[in-house]
Design a protein around this motif. Structure first.
Motif, PDB file in Angstrom:
ATOM      1  N   THR A 185       2.892   5.886   6.078  1.00  0.00           N
ATOM      2  CA  THR A 185       3.777   6.339   6.210  1.00  0.00           C
ATOM      3  C   THR A 185       4.931   6.250   6.677  1.00  0.00           C
ATOM      4  O   THR A 185       5.236   4.976   7.041  1.00  0.00           O
ATOM      5  N   ILE A 186       5.501   7.547   7.399  1.00  0.00           N
ATOM      6  CA  ILE A 186       7.121   7.127   7.475  1.00  0.00           C
ATOM      7  C   ILE A 186       7.180   7.851   9.080  1.00  0.00           C
ATOM      8  O   ILE A 186       6.457   9.193   9.642  1.00  0.00           O
ATOM      9  N   ASN A 228       3.040   1.076   7.600  1.00  0.00           N
ATOM     10  CA  ASN A 228       4.129   2.168   7.554  1.00  0.00           C
ATOM     11  C   ASN A 228       5.410   2.083   8.127  1.00  0.00           C
ATOM     12  O   ASN A 228       5.679   0.685   8.818  1.00  0.00           O
ATOM     13  N   GLU A 341      11.913  13.683   7.363  1.00  0.00           N
ATOM     14  CA  GLU A 341      11.446  12.211   7.498  1.00  0.00           C
ATOM     15  C   GLU A 341      10.530  12.401   5.971  1.00  0.00           C
ATOM     16  O   GLU A 341      11.044  11.776   4.968  1.00  0.00           O
ATOM     17  N   GLU A 342      10.561  13.385   4.910  1.00  0.00           N
ATOM     18  CA  GLU A 342      10.175  13.661   3.867  1.00  0.00           C
ATOM     19  C   GLU A 342      11.439  12.927   2.840  1.00  0.00           C
ATOM     20  O   GLU A 342      11.436  12.371   1.349  1.00  0.00           O
ATOM     21  N   ALA A 345      10.973   9.086   3.229  1.00  0.00           N
ATOM     22  CA  ALA A 345      10.479   8.947   1.972  1.00  0.00           C
ATOM     23  C   ALA A 345       9.993   8.935   0.581  1.00  0.00           C
ATOM     24  O   ALA A 345      10.441   7.604   0.133  1.00  0.00           O
ATOM     25  N   LEU A 446       7.399   3.131  -2.070  1.00  0.00           N
ATOM     26  CA  LEU A 446       7.813   4.393  -0.948  1.00  0.00           C
ATOM     27  C   LEU A 446       6.849   5.041  -0.082  1.00  0.00           C
ATOM     28  O   LEU A 446       5.945   5.103  -0.418  1.00  0.00           O
ATOM     29  N   PRO A 447       6.924   5.701   1.410  1.00  0.00           N
ATOM     30  CA  PRO A 447       5.504   5.883   2.076  1.00  0.00           C
ATOM     31  C   PRO A 447       5.117   7.247   1.769  1.00  0.00           C
ATOM     32  O   PRO A 447       5.550   7.810   0.610  1.00  0.00           O
ATOM     33  N   LEU A 449       3.659  11.128   3.108  1.00  0.00           N
ATOM     34  CA  LEU A 449       3.552  11.998   4.774  1.00  0.00           C
ATOM     35  C   LEU A 449       3.052  11.776   4.766  1.00  0.00           C
ATOM     36  O   LEU A 449       1.292  11.799   4.089  1.00  0.00           O
TER      37      LEU A 449
END
Length: 462
Positions: A185-186, A228, A341-342, A345, A446-447, A449
């Motif tokens: 995740t991020i 993460n 965040e998205e 990511a 790549l993380p 969500l």
């Protein structure tokens, strides 16, 4: 028989020897006649051939000693070679120093030390014991590396190695594996105008085992935990001195040449964030920015864009800026100064950093030259990033205000630098951020969500 007496009277000549015709002469006579004045000849008493050489040869009393010396030297050399190739070396075994013949194997060392160990157990997939002492026979580490039992007889010791020998470890029965990827995740960390990847995400892994001997099935859970991703937000804190970075948004424009002229006259550099459309329209000015030694980045209206459309927009925009200026960049500024965040990511492998600003000069509102000057000079502090504008609609006042801003801040002890140079003044950020290129390390991913991580799990069977 009558006797004769030969006598010669004094008045008669003595008989002379008559030489025989050539070919009838005696050998000795022929040799005497063949002599030439000045030549050297052997007397017949000297002898000829092999018998003569033997008489002239004298025995060399030193020859036997020379042979003995050479033989001794050879024996010493052979002894030295044998001694060197069979010398002993020191090895650390379970914390103690032991000696072993060089190039002995680990197996030979263990046998020579009479180390007593017991084998581990063979376990079912649910950790129950299938066969007592049916696991690994002996546990051996060379340094920190675990050595397989099958390699103990092939690894040779040359001295200085550190070995740890212990009881064999428990091992599991042969089993089938159903693996599931756990996506990282991020999250964001800290606060400030500069955002960059502090920790890259790495996928984890969960497994379900089915034993081939026991037939049991066991969920082993996360055999590898995910790492993460972390995006750090930071402000620049110069180690010493007073620094400020002037940045211009939406460049280039019809005012770019005037802005560059002011910067050149004052001997300062700045950072220009170019829009891909304006870079195409003002290609000459775009190139002039780079030629003036100023830094370039992408200025993009990202809004709430995500997914493939966001990746395409950033990729095309960065390529357009690099093409127009001849300078590779991975520096991005969102028009509203933020990235979610998205968005991070989705695009963290495309950017070196996303940089907003410490404060806005307000020049795009056209409040008047004096207002712009007062806003900047009255708000600035060490390590700040100032947002200004370079577009056709609002930059007339910027061009007028810029010389006054530079003069007043210079008088106050500030040095004007690009963003890259500003970051280099901070010991914690220096080396952590690369504004010229983006690269995702090997093994990183790549993380996702949090809501997506369960949906995107990837299961495989081994």
């Amino acid at each position: 028989m009558p006797q004769y007496t030969t006598s010669y009277s004094t008045h008669k000549k003595r008989p002379t020897y008559r030489h025989a015709p050539v070919g009838q002469q005696l050998p000795s006579s022929a040799r005497r006649r063949a002599k030439k004045p000045g030549a050297t000849y052997l007397h017949h008493t000297q002898g000829f051939g092999r018998s003569n050489r033997r008489r002239n040869m004298r025995p060399n009393k030193r020859n036997p000693y020379a042979f003995i010396a050479v033989g001794c030297a050879f024996l010493l050399f052979v002894a030295a070679v044998i001694g060197y190739t069979n010398r002993t070396v020191d090895v650390e075994l379970n914390g103690s120093t032991v000696q072993v013949r060089i190039n002995s194997t680990i197996e030979q060392l263990i046998d020579s030390q009479n180390i007593e160990v017991r084998a581990g157990n063979l376990l079912a997939v649910d950790d129950s014991v299938l066969t007592k002492r049916g696991g690994e026979k002996i546990s051996v580490k060379l340094g920190k590396k675990q050595i397989e039992n099958s390699k103990l007889s092939s690894i040779k010791l040359t001295g200085g190695e550190k070995l740890t020998v212990a009881n064999g470890r428990d091992t599991y029965e042969e089993h089938d594996i159903k693996a599931t990827t756990i996506q990282p995740t991020i999250s964001f960390e800290g606060s400030g105008a500069i955002q960059y990847v502090k920790t890259w995400g790495e996928a984890g892994r969960s497994e379900v085992w089915t034993g081939k001997t026991s037939g049991k099935t066991q969920d082993r859970g996360a055999v590898k935990k995910p790492v993460n991703a972390v995006v750090a937000c930071a402000s620049v804190k110069p180690k010493s001195g007073k620094y400020v970075a002037l940045t211009f948004n939406s460049a280039p424009s019809k005012y770019t040449d005037q802005i560059l002229e002011v910067l050149k006259e004052k001997g300062v550099t700045a950072t220009f964030f170019l829009s891909s459309d304006n870079a195409s329209t003002y290609a000459g000015q775009a190139r002039a920015i780079a030629d003036a030694g100023c830094e370039v980045g992408l200025y993009a209206s990202l809004g709430d864009e995500t997914g493939d459309s966001l990746r395409n927009a950033l990729t095309k925009g960065l390529d357009a800026v690099s093409s127009a200026t001849g300078t590779k960049t991975a520096l991005v500024r969102s028009a509203d100064g933020r990235m979610s965040e998205e968005q991070w990511a989705t695009t963290m492998d495309l950017m070196g950093a996303a940089v907003s600003w410490s404060f806005d000069s307000g020049d795009w509102l056209r409040p008047g030259v004096d207002s712009v000057v007062e806003t900047v000079t009255g708000s600035v502090s060490n390590g700040n990033i100032v947002s200004m504008t370079d577009n056709d609609e609002t930059s007339a006042q910027t061009v007028e205000a810029l010389p006054q801003i530079i003069d007043r801040l210079s008088a106050d002890g500030y040095k004007f630098v690009t963003l890259d140079d500003l970051i280099a003044t901070d010991k914690d950020l220096k080396g952590a951020i690369d504004l010229s290129q983006a690269s995702m390390p090997k093994g990183a991913t790549l993380p996702a969500l949090p809501a997506q991580s369960d949906d995107d799990a990837d299961a495989t069977t081994e």
